[in-house]
Design a protein around this motif. Structure first.
Motif, PDB file in Angstrom:
ATOM      1  N   ARG A 299      -3.031  -5.038   8.067  1.00  0.00           N
ATOM      2  CA  ARG A 299      -4.622  -4.238   7.996  1.00  0.00           C
ATOM      3  C   ARG A 299      -4.955  -2.844   7.286  1.00  0.00           C
ATOM      4  NH1 ARG A 299      -4.984  -1.639  13.777  1.00  0.00           N
ATOM      5  NH2 ARG A 299      -4.804  -4.188  14.175  1.00  0.00           N
ATOM      6  N   ARG A 300      -3.890  -2.869   6.253  1.00  0.00           N
ATOM      7  CA  ARG A 300      -3.812  -1.444   5.567  1.00  0.00           C
ATOM      8  C   ARG A 300      -3.982  -2.917   4.047  1.00  0.00           C
ATOM      9  NH1 ARG A 300       1.430   1.796   3.294  1.00  0.00           N
ATOM     10  NH2 ARG A 300       1.788  -0.472   2.800  1.00  0.00           N
ATOM     11  N   SER A 301      -3.242  -3.807   3.837  1.00  0.00           N
ATOM     12  CA  SER A 301      -3.877  -4.713   2.888  1.00  0.00           C
ATOM     13  C   SER A 301      -5.312  -5.007   2.604  1.00  0.00           C
ATOM     14  CB  SER A 301      -2.965  -5.681   3.048  1.00  0.00           C
ATOM     15  OG  SER A 301      -2.816  -6.667   3.988  1.00  0.00           O
ATOM     16  N   GLU A 302      -5.419  -5.955   4.313  1.00  0.00           N
ATOM     17  CA  GLU A 302      -7.019  -6.250   4.071  1.00  0.00           C
ATOM     18  C   GLU A 302      -8.308  -5.038   3.835  1.00  0.00           C
ATOM     19  OE1 GLU A 302     -10.796  -8.225   4.985  1.00  0.00           O
ATOM     20  OE2 GLU A 302      -8.551  -9.003   5.094  1.00  0.00           O
ATOM     21  N   ALA A 303      -7.758  -3.881   3.740  1.00  0.00           N
ATOM     22  CA  ALA A 303      -8.664  -2.759   3.445  1.00  0.00           C
ATOM     23  C   ALA A 303      -8.357  -2.378   1.927  1.00  0.00           C
ATOM     24  CB  ALA A 303      -8.201  -1.037   4.111  1.00  0.00           C
ATOM     25  N   GLU A 304      -7.437  -2.781   1.387  1.00  0.00           N
ATOM     26  CA  GLU A 304      -7.193  -2.007   0.130  1.00  0.00           C
ATOM     27  C   GLU A 304      -7.701  -3.815  -0.609  1.00  0.00           C
ATOM     28  OE1 GLU A 304      -2.895  -2.395  -0.442  1.00  0.00           O
ATOM     29  OE2 GLU A 304      -2.527  -1.068  -0.263  1.00  0.00           O
ATOM     30  N   ARG A 305      -7.446  -4.638  -0.310  1.00  0.00           N
ATOM     31  CA  ARG A 305      -8.535  -6.463  -0.824  1.00  0.00           C
ATOM     32  C   ARG A 305      -9.849  -5.513  -0.890  1.00  0.00           C
ATOM     33  NH1 ARG A 305      -6.844 -10.701   2.920  1.00  0.00           N
ATOM     34  NH2 ARG A 305      -5.350  -9.596   2.957  1.00  0.00           N
ATOM     35  N   ARG A 306     -10.216  -5.020   0.080  1.00  0.00           N
ATOM     36  CA  ARG A 306     -11.732  -5.157   0.559  1.00  0.00           C
ATOM     37  C   ARG A 306     -12.201  -3.532  -0.476  1.00  0.00           C
ATOM     38  NH1 ARG A 306     -13.487  -4.018   6.303  1.00  0.00           N
ATOM     39  NH2 ARG A 306     -12.023  -5.527   6.436  1.00  0.00           N
ATOM     40  N   ALA A 307     -11.597  -3.116  -0.772  1.00  0.00           N
ATOM     41  CA  ALA A 307     -11.687  -1.609  -2.238  1.00  0.00           C
ATOM     42  C   ALA A 307     -12.154  -2.247  -3.676  1.00  0.00           C
ATOM     43  CB  ALA A 307     -10.213  -0.578  -1.548  1.00  0.00           C
ATOM     44  N   ARG A 308     -10.664  -2.986  -3.427  1.00  0.00           N
ATOM     45  CA  ARG A 308     -10.865  -3.661  -5.068  1.00  0.00           C
ATOM     46  C   ARG A 308     -11.903  -4.648  -5.179  1.00  0.00           C
ATOM     47  NH1 ARG A 308      -5.750  -7.002  -5.104  1.00  0.00           N
ATOM     48  NH2 ARG A 308      -4.294  -5.254  -4.263  1.00  0.00           N
TER      49      ARG A 308
ATOM     50  N   ARG B 116       3.781   6.639   7.054  1.00  0.00           N
ATOM     51  CA  ARG B 116       5.190   6.173   6.415  1.00  0.00           C
ATOM     52  C   ARG B 116       6.115   5.646   7.925  1.00  0.00           C
ATOM     53  NH1 ARG B 116       6.752  12.307   4.917  1.00  0.00           N
ATOM     54  NH2 ARG B 116       4.659  12.495   4.087  1.00  0.00           N
ATOM     55  N   PHE B 117       6.501   5.918   8.623  1.00  0.00           N
ATOM     56  CA  PHE B 117       6.870   4.387  10.186  1.00  0.00           C
ATOM     57  C   PHE B 117       5.776   3.152   9.881  1.00  0.00           C
ATOM     58  CE2 PHE B 117       6.713   9.112  11.354  1.00  0.00           C
ATOM     59  CZ  PHE B 117       8.173   9.764  10.453  1.00  0.00           C
ATOM     60  N   GLY B 118       6.599   2.676   9.646  1.00  0.00           N
ATOM     61  CA  GLY B 118       5.414   0.874   9.399  1.00  0.00           C
ATOM     62  C   GLY B 118       5.410   0.517  10.630  1.00  0.00           C
ATOM     63  N   LEU B 119       4.358   0.806  10.799  1.00  0.00           N
ATOM     64  CA  LEU B 119       3.282   0.382  12.544  1.00  0.00           C
ATOM     65  C   LEU B 119       3.180  -1.028  12.391  1.00  0.00           C
ATOM     66  CD1 LEU B 119       1.375   2.932  13.673  1.00  0.00           C
ATOM     67  CD2 LEU B 119       3.577   2.808  14.631  1.00  0.00           C
ATOM     68  N   ARG B 120       3.674  -1.859  13.249  1.00  0.00           N
ATOM     69  CA  ARG B 120       3.854  -3.861  13.737  1.00  0.00           C
ATOM     70  C   ARG B 120       2.703  -3.440  13.520  1.00  0.00           C
ATOM     71  NH1 ARG B 120       6.580  -5.861  17.802  1.00  0.00           N
ATOM     72  NH2 ARG B 120       6.229  -8.168  16.856  1.00  0.00           N
ATOM     73  N   GLY B 121       1.981  -4.342  12.403  1.00  0.00           N
ATOM     74  CA  GLY B 121       0.387  -5.130  12.033  1.00  0.00           C
ATOM     75  C   GLY B 121      -0.249  -3.787  11.303  1.00  0.00           C
TER      76      GLY B 121
END
Ligand SMILES: [Zn+2]
Length: 76
Positions: free
Chosen positions: A56-65, A47-52
């Motif tokens: 990392r999350r989009s990378e995980a999402e890409r992998r999951a997709r 919820r609190f957008g950490l820098r970076g």
């Protein structure tokens, strides 16, 4: 020796390095002495957008997709 994550303040590269707690290694890409240690054991709070965190999350999402697509294709 613990494994630490660093993020270069100059070129933005994130890398891991086995190093003493008080040592900051130079950036392997640009050689800058500016990398800052990331807290790798820190649980990310989405919820609190950490820098970076986004990268990392989009990378995980890409992998999951990718895995999901592979599954779908396998079933045909
Ligand atoms: Zn750099």
């Amino acid at each position: 020796v613990p494994l630490y994550e660093f993020r270069c303040g100059s070129c933005g590269l994130e890398f891991e390095e086995l190093t003493a707690p008080e040592t900051v290694p130079p950036c392997p890409r640009c050689g800058s002495a500016e990398p800052r240690r990331l807290l790798s054991s820190f649980a990310p709070t989405p919820r609190f957008g950490l820098r970076g965190g986004d990268a990392r999350r989009s990378e995980a999402e890409r992998r999951a997709r990718r895995e999901r697509e592979r599954e779908r294709r396998g079933k045909g």
